[in-house]
Design a protein around this motif. Structure first.
Motif, PDB file in Angstrom:
ATOM      1  N   SER A   1       0.714  -1.199  -0.049  1.00 14.88           N
ATOM      2  CA  SER A   1       0.058  -0.122  -0.067  1.00 14.88           C
ATOM      3  C   SER A   1       1.003   1.209  -0.006  1.00 14.88           C
ATOM      4  CB  SER A   1      -0.937   0.026   1.196  1.00 14.88           C
ATOM      5  OG  SER A   1      -1.666   1.109   1.426  1.00 14.88           O
TER       6      SER A   1
ATOM      7  N   VAL B   1      -5.315   5.225   1.901  1.00 14.84           N
ATOM      8  CA  VAL B   1      -6.389   5.565   1.123  1.00 14.84           C
ATOM      9  C   VAL B   1      -5.876   6.547   0.053  1.00 14.84           C
ATOM     10  CG1 VAL B   1      -8.813   6.556   0.826  1.00 14.84           C
ATOM     11  CG2 VAL B   1      -7.997   5.072   3.208  1.00 14.84           C
ATOM     12  N   LYS B   2      -5.631   5.968  -1.100  1.00 11.68           N
ATOM     13  CA  LYS B   2      -5.016   6.597  -2.198  1.00 11.68           C
ATOM     14  C   LYS B   2      -5.757   8.033  -2.661  1.00 11.68           C
ATOM     15  CE  LYS B   2      -2.133   5.788  -6.659  1.00 11.68           C
ATOM     16  NZ  LYS B   2      -2.058   4.667  -7.524  1.00 11.68           N
ATOM     17  N   SER B   3      -6.924   7.856  -2.727  1.00 15.51           N
ATOM     18  CA  SER B   3      -7.894   8.798  -3.303  1.00 15.51           C
ATOM     19  C   SER B   3      -7.868  10.115  -2.405  1.00 15.51           C
ATOM     20  CB  SER B   3      -9.166   8.501  -3.413  1.00 15.51           C
ATOM     21  OG  SER B   3      -9.819   8.147  -2.340  1.00 15.51           O
ATOM     22  N   ARG B   4      -7.395  10.142  -1.222  1.00 13.42           N
ATOM     23  CA  ARG B   4      -7.508  11.331  -0.400  1.00 13.42           C
ATOM     24  C   ARG B   4      -6.020  11.795  -0.153  1.00 13.42           C
ATOM     25  NH1 ARG B   4     -11.552   8.501   3.307  1.00 13.42           N
ATOM     26  NH2 ARG B   4     -13.637   8.746   2.224  1.00 13.42           N
TER      27      ARG B   4
ATOM     28  N   LYS C   1      -6.681   7.832  10.753  1.00 11.81           N
ATOM     29  CA  LYS C   1      -7.586   6.898  10.437  1.00 11.81           C
ATOM     30  C   LYS C   1      -9.231   7.156  10.801  1.00 11.81           C
ATOM     31  CE  LYS C   1      -7.820   4.848  15.337  1.00 11.81           C
ATOM     32  NZ  LYS C   1      -7.293   3.865  16.157  1.00 11.81           N
TER      33      LYS C   1
ATOM     34  N   THR D   1      -7.071   9.203   5.885  1.00 12.18           N
ATOM     35  CA  THR D   1      -6.263   8.862   4.717  1.00 12.18           C
ATOM     36  C   THR D   1      -5.627   7.320   4.872  1.00 12.18           C
ATOM     37  OG1 THR D   1      -4.699  10.019   6.145  1.00 12.18           O
ATOM     38  CG2 THR D   1      -5.618  11.253   4.214  1.00 12.18           C
TER      39      THR D   1
ATOM     40  N   GLY E   1      -6.633   3.109   6.109  1.00 11.41           N
ATOM     41  CA  GLY E   1      -7.852   2.285   6.933  1.00 11.41           C
ATOM     42  C   GLY E   1      -7.067   1.255   7.740  1.00 11.41           C
TER      43      GLY E   1
ATOM     44  N   ARG F   1     -13.626  -3.502   7.146  1.00 10.40           N
ATOM     45  CA  ARG F   1     -12.882  -3.093   6.214  1.00 10.40           C
ATOM     46  C   ARG F   1     -11.542  -4.102   5.795  1.00 10.40           C
ATOM     47  NH1 ARG F   1     -11.708   1.181   9.515  1.00 10.40           N
ATOM     48  NH2 ARG F   1     -13.213   2.315   8.388  1.00 10.40           N
TER      49      ARG F   1
ATOM     50  N   TYR G   1     -11.160  -5.037   2.019  1.00 15.22           N
ATOM     51  CA  TYR G   1      -9.567  -4.535   1.279  1.00 15.22           C
ATOM     52  C   TYR G   1      -9.142  -5.702   0.637  1.00 15.22           C
ATOM     53  CZ  TYR G   1      -4.944  -2.664   0.832  1.00 15.22           C
ATOM     54  OH  TYR G   1      -3.894  -2.437   0.314  1.00 15.22           O
TER      55      TYR G   1
END
Length: 252
Positions: A30, A108-111, A135, A215, A217, A231, A235
């Protein structure tokens, strides 16, 4: 040319007799998925692993990590618990900055809208020695009861009153000078890596503006929290489907 070293330190233990419960390889991958590309840094990865509470399953646990990271070189360091591993990571780091990453967190890559290089540059320019990835949403809670917007529009941050051991980038020189003597001293366990430590070094910063969504998980390696368990399953299912898709494209 990758001229600067950045250390990725991952901390785990043999928490189960079932090696399929191991999560460290997911945490490492990740990090590289989010931060490992187009960086001037040469990333040196170490995984600090405590054999307890299942020392007889140490080798299968390690094998699971190696199988999950065939393309990412790393050094394995056997430790005597989290505190020992954290202290040893400070001692051996080659770079000026390091990511301290517990085994059951993923990003969380998108954030995350900034590169690793930008984060290191901002920390150096602003004199930040601790930058955490939250988190939860960036609002007052837990160790962050004192939380206020900081940074600017180009690099938003929040100032926090406490520190936790959730994923964070730290300034190695600062931690060697101030934190390492505390951890290796006679009261190291009472100081710890979170609430007690705050009494000596104060607060730090979290990435993102006030109200920014989580940002990282938490996959909960101890399997205690129901919501984190959901989660974790989602994932890992996504990771499995992604690998199958990649293999299909490679073989197609």
């Amino acid at each position: 040319m990758k001229s600067e070293v950045f250390n990725l330190n991952v901390f785990t233990n043999v928490a189960s007799r079932d090696p399929s419960h191991c999560l460290a390889q997911h945490a490492v991958r990740s990090f590289f998925d989010v931060f490992g590309k187009d960086s001037r840094h040469r990333i040196v990865t170490r995984i600090f692993i405590d054999p307890n509470p299942n020392p007889d399953m140490f080798e299968p646990w390690v094998a699971t990590i190696r199988d999950g990271l065939p393309d990412i070189p790393f050094e394995l360091v056997q430790t005597n618990g989290m505190l020992d591993g954290f202290a040893r990571s400070l001692e051996v780091c080659e770079g000026d900055y390091a990511m301290q990453l517990e085994h059951d967190f993923v990003f969380v890559k998108s954030r995350i809208h900034h590169t690793l290089d930008r984060m290191v540059d901002e920390m150096r320019t602003r004199g930040i020695d601790y930058l955490r990835f939250n988190k939860r949403r960036n609002r007052p809670a837990a160790f962050d009861l004192g939380l206020e917007p900081a940074g600017d529009a180009d690099f938003p941050l929040c100032r926090i009153s406490g520190r936790s051991n959730n994923p964070h980038i730290l300034d190695i020189a600062r931690y060697r000078e101030v934190v390492l003597p505390l951890l290796k001293g006679p009261d190291g366990r009472s100081v710890g890596l979170e609430g007690g430590l705050c009494r000596y070094v104060g607060g730090g910063y979290i990435y993102g503006p006030y109200g920014h969504g989580r940002t990282v998980g938490h996959l909960d390696g101890r399997r205690l929290r129901f919501s984190d368990g959901i989660r974790r399953r989602l994932y890992l299912l996504g990771e499995t489907l992604s690998r199958r898709s990649q293999r299909s494209q490679t073989n197609g």
